[in-house]
Design a protein around this motif. Structure first.
Motif, mmCIF file in Angstrom:
data_model
loop_
_atom_site.group_PDB
_atom_site.id
_atom_site.type_symbol
_atom_site.label_atom_id
_atom_site.label_comp_id
_atom_site.label_asym_id
_atom_site.label_seq_id
_atom_site.Cartn_x
_atom_site.Cartn_y
_atom_site.Cartn_z
ATOM 1 N N GLY A 62 0.792 -1.227 0.000
ATOM 2 C CA GLY A 62 0.000 0.000 0.000
ATOM 3 C C GLY A 62 0.824 1.277 0.000
ATOM 4 O O GLY A 62 0.249 2.368 0.084
ATOM 5 N N LYS A 65 -0.343 4.523 -1.686
ATOM 6 C CA LYS A 65 -1.711 4.273 -2.133
ATOM 7 C C LYS A 65 -2.703 4.583 -1.018
ATOM 8 O O LYS A 65 -2.344 4.644 0.161
ATOM 9 C CB LYS A 65 -1.869 2.819 -2.579
ATOM 10 N N SER A 66 -3.965 4.744 -1.422
ATOM 11 C CA SER A 66 -5.027 5.059 -0.468
ATOM 12 C C SER A 66 -6.029 3.913 -0.408
ATOM 13 O O SER A 66 -6.233 3.183 -1.380
ATOM 14 C CB SER A 66 -5.748 6.344 -0.870
ATOM 15 N N ALA A 67 -6.651 3.758 0.752
ATOM 16 C CA ALA A 67 -7.659 2.711 0.938
ATOM 17 C C ALA A 67 -8.835 3.273 1.715
ATOM 18 O O ALA A 67 -8.682 4.181 2.543
ATOM 19 C CB ALA A 67 -7.070 1.510 1.677
ATOM 20 N N ILE A 81 -5.460 -3.152 7.034
ATOM 21 C CA ILE A 81 -5.147 -2.491 5.770
ATOM 22 C C ILE A 81 -4.073 -1.428 5.974
ATOM 23 O O ILE A 81 -3.135 -1.292 5.174
ATOM 24 C CB ILE A 81 -6.426 -1.882 5.164
ATOM 25 N N ARG A 84 -0.640 -2.655 6.046
ATOM 26 C CA ARG A 84 -0.076 -2.992 4.736
ATOM 27 C C ARG A 84 0.454 -1.763 4.006
ATOM 28 O O ARG A 84 0.839 -1.851 2.835
ATOM 29 C CB ARG A 84 -1.143 -3.689 3.881
ATOM 30 N N TYR A 86 -1.178 1.244 3.380
ATOM 31 C CA TYR A 86 -2.133 2.154 2.749
ATOM 32 C C TYR A 86 -2.441 3.346 3.657
ATOM 33 O O TYR A 86 -2.567 3.191 4.883
ATOM 34 C CB TYR A 86 -3.446 1.437 2.461
ATOM 35 N N THR A 88 -5.124 4.986 5.034
ATOM 36 C CA THR A 88 -6.436 4.363 5.185
ATOM 37 C C THR A 88 -7.451 5.283 5.839
ATOM 38 O O THR A 88 -7.187 5.874 6.891
ATOM 39 C CB THR A 88 -6.321 3.070 6.012
ATOM 40 N N PHE A 128 -10.067 5.999 -4.449
ATOM 41 C CA PHE A 128 -9.253 5.099 -3.636
ATOM 42 C C PHE A 128 -8.670 3.948 -4.460
ATOM 43 O O PHE A 128 -9.331 3.387 -5.337
ATOM 44 C CB PHE A 128 -10.097 4.546 -2.483
ATOM 45 N N ASP A 129 -7.442 3.599 -4.101
ATOM 46 C CA ASP A 129 -6.770 2.485 -4.774
ATOM 47 C C ASP A 129 -7.299 1.134 -4.297
ATOM 48 O O ASP A 129 -7.220 0.140 -5.030
ATOM 49 C CB ASP A 129 -5.263 2.555 -4.518
ATOM 50 N N LEU A 130 -7.806 1.095 -3.083
ATOM 51 C CA LEU A 130 -8.383 -0.127 -2.526
ATOM 52 C C LEU A 130 -9.629 0.241 -1.733
ATOM 53 O O LEU A 130 -9.592 1.159 -0.905
ATOM 54 C CB LEU A 130 -7.381 -0.836 -1.610
ATOM 55 N N GLY A 160 -7.925 0.656 -9.466
ATOM 56 C CA GLY A 160 -8.114 0.250 -8.078
ATOM 57 C C GLY A 160 -8.785 -1.102 -7.927
ATOM 58 O O GLY A 160 -9.366 -1.650 -8.865
#
Length: 224
Positions: A62, A65-67, A81, A84, A86, A88, A128-130, A160
């Motif tokens: 992550g 990246k954003s979640a 999360i 990992r 992100y 979040t 969001f990426d996740l 995503g």
């Protein structure tokens, strides 16, 4: 003898539904749990097993990246999360749930916020990426699920991933036969998370370790 948590949650949900307030029961349940008068049935004290398995299998990185975690509850899924890598955000419609998550994880890097899935902040659109959705859609009456699913899909940014975990039911089981909550999802409903540019790349069904008579879906989707 204490009441079964599922029975308590159904009673609280019914009271809310009878008032034509299909989402108000979340706050009522978390508030009752905070007072020791109820137990949140899905609060496992750890991240969901199927999320843990997905993370172990996929080994997502992550960094940068954003979640977004839908229905933060008491925060365990969001913490996994964030671990990992992100950045979040986790939201819940229940202010008490958000307060509980912050209290459970005082040193957390997760941004816990109060928000409504059916009317999310505009700047979350495809941002969001996740996106992780576990048990939120199934906690809504079947009539609201299509709108909720549409909102979930619109949170996933270009390139995503969307991960959905839900209780399963047969496609031929009529809606009126379901005494929710929860209102488990059919295979067709899991497929309805797809859009022209959000593809289903994996869908598995497995028995619950707590009750083998209950099956769970794990669906993974990818936005082009």
């Amino acid at each position: 003898m204490a009441e079964d948590p599922d029975v308590v949650s159904r009673r609280i949900a019914k009271e809310s539904l009878d008032r034509d307030d299909p989402t108000g029961w979340f706050e009522n349940l978390y508030a009752a749990a905070a007072e020791g008068a109820a137990v949140v049935p899905w609060d496992r004290g750890t991240a969901h097993q199927l999320l843990i398995e997905w993370a172990e299998e996929s080994q997502p990185d992550g960094a940068g990246k954003s979640a977004l975690v839908v229905g933060a509850g008491t925060g365990w899924d969001a913490e996994l999360i964030a671990d990992r890598g992100y950045a979040t955000t986790a939201f819940d419609i229940s202010p008490t749930a958000v307060e509980t998550a912050r209290r459970n994880h005082p040193d957390s890097e997760v941004q816990y916020v109060v928000a409504d899935l059916l009317n999310p902040p505009a700047d979350w659109h495809r941002a969001f990426d996740l996106v992780v959705e576990i048990y939120t859609v199934q906690a809504l009456p079947i009539s609201l699920q299509p709108a909720a699913i549409k909102q979930v899909t619109e949170l996933v940014g270009p390139g995503g991933t969307l991960l959905v975990v839900a209780a399963a039911r047969p496609d031929d089981e009529p809606d009126e036969a379901i005494q929710g909550p929860p209102w488990p999802l059919t295979r067709a409903t899991m497929h309805s998370f797809t859009t022209p540019d959000l593809r289903l790349i994996q869908l598995t069904q497995s028995p619950s370790p707590a009750d083998p008579t209950i099956s769970r879906w794990r669906g993974e989707y990818l936005r082009d």
